[in-house]
Design a protein around this motif. Structure first.
Motif, PDB file in Angstrom:
ATOM      1  N   ARG A  33       0.835  -1.210   0.000  1.00  0.00           N
ATOM      2  CA  ARG A  33       0.000   0.000   0.000  1.00  0.00           C
ATOM      3  C   ARG A  33       0.864   1.252   0.000  1.00  0.00           C
ATOM      4  NH1 ARG A  33      -2.599  -3.443   3.761  1.00  0.00           N
ATOM      5  NH2 ARG A  33      -4.566  -4.268   2.937  1.00  0.00           N
ATOM      6  N   THR A  34       1.926   1.262   0.800  1.00  0.00           N
ATOM      7  CA  THR A  34       2.813   2.428   0.847  1.00  0.00           C
ATOM      8  C   THR A  34       3.519   2.625  -0.488  1.00  0.00           C
ATOM      9  OG1 THR A  34       3.183   2.089   3.212  1.00  0.00           O
ATOM     10  CG2 THR A  34       4.755   3.485   2.046  1.00  0.00           C
ATOM     11  N   ALA A  35       4.000   1.538  -1.076  1.00  0.00           N
ATOM     12  CA  ALA A  35       4.693   1.633  -2.359  1.00  0.00           C
ATOM     13  C   ALA A  35       3.741   2.102  -3.456  1.00  0.00           C
ATOM     14  CB  ALA A  35       5.300   0.277  -2.720  1.00  0.00           C
ATOM     15  N   ALA A  36       2.499   1.642  -3.432  1.00  0.00           N
ATOM     16  CA  ALA A  36       1.519   2.091  -4.426  1.00  0.00           C
ATOM     17  C   ALA A  36       1.232   3.580  -4.263  1.00  0.00           C
ATOM     18  CB  ALA A  36       0.232   1.272  -4.286  1.00  0.00           C
ATOM     19  N   ARG A  37       1.190   4.044  -3.018  1.00  0.00           N
ATOM     20  CA  ARG A  37       0.971   5.477  -2.783  1.00  0.00           C
ATOM     21  C   ARG A  37       2.161   6.297  -3.280  1.00  0.00           C
ATOM     22  NH1 ARG A  37       0.705   5.376   2.282  1.00  0.00           N
ATOM     23  NH2 ARG A  37       2.645   6.438   2.858  1.00  0.00           N
ATOM     24  N   HIS A  38       3.383   5.807  -3.037  1.00  0.00           N
ATOM     25  CA  HIS A  38       4.562   6.505  -3.528  1.00  0.00           C
ATOM     26  C   HIS A  38       4.550   6.588  -5.054  1.00  0.00           C
ATOM     27  CE1 HIS A  38       7.267   5.845   0.258  1.00  0.00           C
ATOM     28  NE2 HIS A  38       6.190   6.563   0.501  1.00  0.00           N
ATOM     29  N   ALA A  39       4.134   5.515  -5.696  1.00  0.00           N
ATOM     30  CA  ALA A  39       4.069   5.522  -7.157  1.00  0.00           C
ATOM     31  C   ALA A  39       3.058   6.551  -7.658  1.00  0.00           C
ATOM     32  CB  ALA A  39       3.712   4.135  -7.668  1.00  0.00           C
ATOM     33  N   ALA A  40       1.915   6.617  -6.993  1.00  0.00           N
ATOM     34  CA  ALA A  40       0.904   7.586  -7.396  1.00  0.00           C
ATOM     35  C   ALA A  40       1.402   9.018  -7.182  1.00  0.00           C
ATOM     36  CB  ALA A  40      -0.388   7.350  -6.607  1.00  0.00           C
ATOM     37  N   VAL A 159      10.894   6.905  -8.225  1.00  0.00           N
ATOM     38  CA  VAL A 159       9.867   6.564  -7.238  1.00  0.00           C
ATOM     39  C   VAL A 159      10.570   6.192  -5.943  1.00  0.00           C
ATOM     40  CG1 VAL A 159       7.930   5.079  -6.658  1.00  0.00           C
ATOM     41  CG2 VAL A 159       8.336   5.710  -9.051  1.00  0.00           C
ATOM     42  N   PRO A 160      10.341   6.927  -4.849  1.00  0.00           N
ATOM     43  CA  PRO A 160      10.987   6.572  -3.573  1.00  0.00           C
ATOM     44  C   PRO A 160      10.576   5.183  -3.105  1.00  0.00           C
ATOM     45  CG  PRO A 160      10.006   8.763  -3.477  1.00  0.00           C
ATOM     46  CD  PRO A 160       9.501   8.123  -4.735  1.00  0.00           C
ATOM     47  N   MET A 161      11.550   4.407  -2.672  1.00  0.00           N
ATOM     48  CA  MET A 161      11.274   3.064  -2.168  1.00  0.00           C
ATOM     49  C   MET A 161      10.573   3.155  -0.812  1.00  0.00           C
ATOM     50  SD  MET A 161      14.065   0.121  -1.267  1.00  0.00           S
ATOM     51  CE  MET A 161      13.620  -1.316  -0.293  1.00  0.00           C
ATOM     52  N   ALA A 162       9.563   2.325  -0.628  1.00  0.00           N
ATOM     53  CA  ALA A 162       8.841   2.277   0.640  1.00  0.00           C
ATOM     54  C   ALA A 162       9.684   1.521   1.662  1.00  0.00           C
ATOM     55  CB  ALA A 162       7.489   1.597   0.453  1.00  0.00           C
ATOM     56  N   THR A 163      10.220   2.228   2.629  1.00  0.00           N
ATOM     57  CA  THR A 163      11.045   1.614   3.664  1.00  0.00           C
ATOM     58  C   THR A 163      10.431   1.859   5.039  1.00  0.00           C
ATOM     59  OG1 THR A 163      12.413   3.610   3.847  1.00  0.00           O
ATOM     60  CG2 THR A 163      13.165   1.889   2.326  1.00  0.00           C
ATOM     61  N   ALA A 164      10.893   1.074   6.008  1.00  0.00           N
ATOM     62  CA  ALA A 164      10.459   1.230   7.394  1.00  0.00           C
ATOM     63  C   ALA A 164      11.621   1.788   8.213  1.00  0.00           C
ATOM     64  CB  ALA A 164      10.004  -0.109   7.968  1.00  0.00           C
ATOM     65  N   PRO A 165      11.331   2.507   9.304  1.00  0.00           N
ATOM     66  CA  PRO A 165      12.421   3.098  10.102  1.00  0.00           C
ATOM     67  C   PRO A 165      13.438   2.086  10.594  1.00  0.00           C
ATOM     68  CG  PRO A 165      10.290   4.031  10.737  1.00  0.00           C
ATOM     69  CD  PRO A 165       9.999   2.903   9.793  1.00  0.00           C
TER      70      PRO A 165
END
Length: 375
Positions: A33-40, A159-165
């Motif tokens: 979900r986070t990666a899809a949001r970053h792509a959008a 596209v920024p990669m979806a990463t966690a802290p």
């Protein structure tokens, strides 16, 4: 040796999980979900491509890029060839790797760069080379990495990669569950826009939901007897996994499983697709690695000597088109050699959903095997 008691002790699993692998597997749905949001947010859904690219070129380090190329090639089919650009270099370090475009690459082709690092000078040079050739460049990498500037200079899409802290503390394993989905999801959205495959936002949301369902079934709080991933990890202890796949989606899932077992759990595995696997591995199942070969030695030291390594077949199946299946023949062959077999088959759904389920279940199994064996 596998510490099976650890599998049913969530607190011990959490303590042993120093690389946050289990957490990454559990959060796979959220990562999609986070990666899809970053792509959008990067403008993927606003793209208006002139047509399908002649070829898709994928570059990046490690098992993650290999798996992404494998998955995208399977999903795109024959509509546009997908080629992974393998790196060269004297070491796997970020600064030592180099990539080169094939001589035929040009303005009709699309270059996809995927990396959980983003500091590789070779990828920045590749983006510049693609710009000079007229290739369109798209990259998925951590934000504010050196690759960001290179892609901007090549007038490409970043596209920024979806990463966690918690992933910022140490280098990520290329086969880590969170890494795959963070890199793959934006590329699915991009290839959906080019018409090479079908991955609209609603399909990606279904993928995230399916990953959440697998996390509920395979989470650390679920006991081994009702947890398919823990059960598979226990079955693979002291075994050589012989992974047989059937169905379009199962092939890349099986190859991903073998890569994860090697990198995360330090376990070798063989992988092949049915029905060819029956001929390829027939001699193996009848040889020294067969379960019936080399029966337990009475004089073996049970404390200092590990038990003999024997083959165990893992059958990953997607529902084959047309009802044709080699699974019954595979089971007969396995039984004829007294070899144990484990089977995984996803629930019904779209191709992306069933693929996601197979990958998630085997990811959990690889992580549990790694943690319980002290890898």
């Amino acid at each position: 040796m596998l510490d099976e008691s650890l599998l049913d002790t969530p607190e011990a699993l959490a303590e042993a999980d120093r690389r946050a692998l289990l957490r990454g597997a559990a959060e796979a749905g959220a990562r999609v979900r986070t990666a899809a949001r970053h792509a959008a947010e990067a403008g993927v859904h606003d793209l208006k491509p002139d047509g399908r690219p002649r070829a898709i070129l994928i570059a990046g380090p490690g098992a993650a890029a290999t798996c992404v190329a494998d998955l995208l090639g399977t999903l795109a089919g024959a509509s546009s060839p997908v080629t992974r650009l393998a790196p060269t270099g004297v070491a796997p370090a970020a600064g030592a790797l180099r990539w080169e475009l094939p001589g035929w690459a040009g303005s009709l082709d699309l270059l996809l760069i995927t990396t959980p690092d983003g500091t590789e000078p070779g990828l920045s040079l590749l983006a510049e080379q693609a710009y000079r050739r007229g290739c369109t460049v798209v990259a998925v990498a951590p934000t504010r990495s050196p690759l960001t500037e290179a892609v901007d200079g090549a007038h490409g899409l970043f596209v920024p990669m979806a990463t966690a802290p918690y992933e910022h503390d140490e280098p990520l394993a290329a086969s880590a569950p969170g890494v795959l989905w963070a890199l793959l999801t934006p590329l699915l959205a991009i290839l959906d826009r080019t018409g090479l495959l079908s991955a609209p936002p609603e399909a990606l949301e279904k993928v995230a939901d399916r990953l959440d369902q697998v996390a509920e079934r395979c989470g650390p709080a679920v006991a081994t007897y009702s947890n398919p991933a823990k059960t598979l990890a226990s079955e693979l202890a002291d075994s050589l996994p012989v992974i047989w796949t059937e169905g379009t989606s199962a092939g890349p899932a099986g190859r991903r499983f073998a890569a994860a077992l090697a990198e995360l759990a330090g376990r070798p595995a063989l992988v092949s697709e049915l029905p060819e696997a029956l001929a390829e591995h027939n001699a193996l199942l009848a040889g020294p690695l067969a379960a019936s070969a080399d029966p337990d030695d009475f004089f073996r030291d049970r404390v200092d000597e590990a038990p003999a390594l024997h083959a165990r077949v893992v059958l990953l199946r997607d529902r084959p088109m047309g009802g044709l299946t080699a699974a019954p023949t595979a089971r007969d062959l396995v039984l004829s050699h007294d070899t144990p077999i484990s089977e995984l088959e996803p629930e019904e759904g779209g191709e992306l959903e069933t693929l996601a389920e197979l990958i998630a279940m085997t990811d959990f199994a690889a992580v549990y095997l790694a943690l319980a064996s002290g890898a």
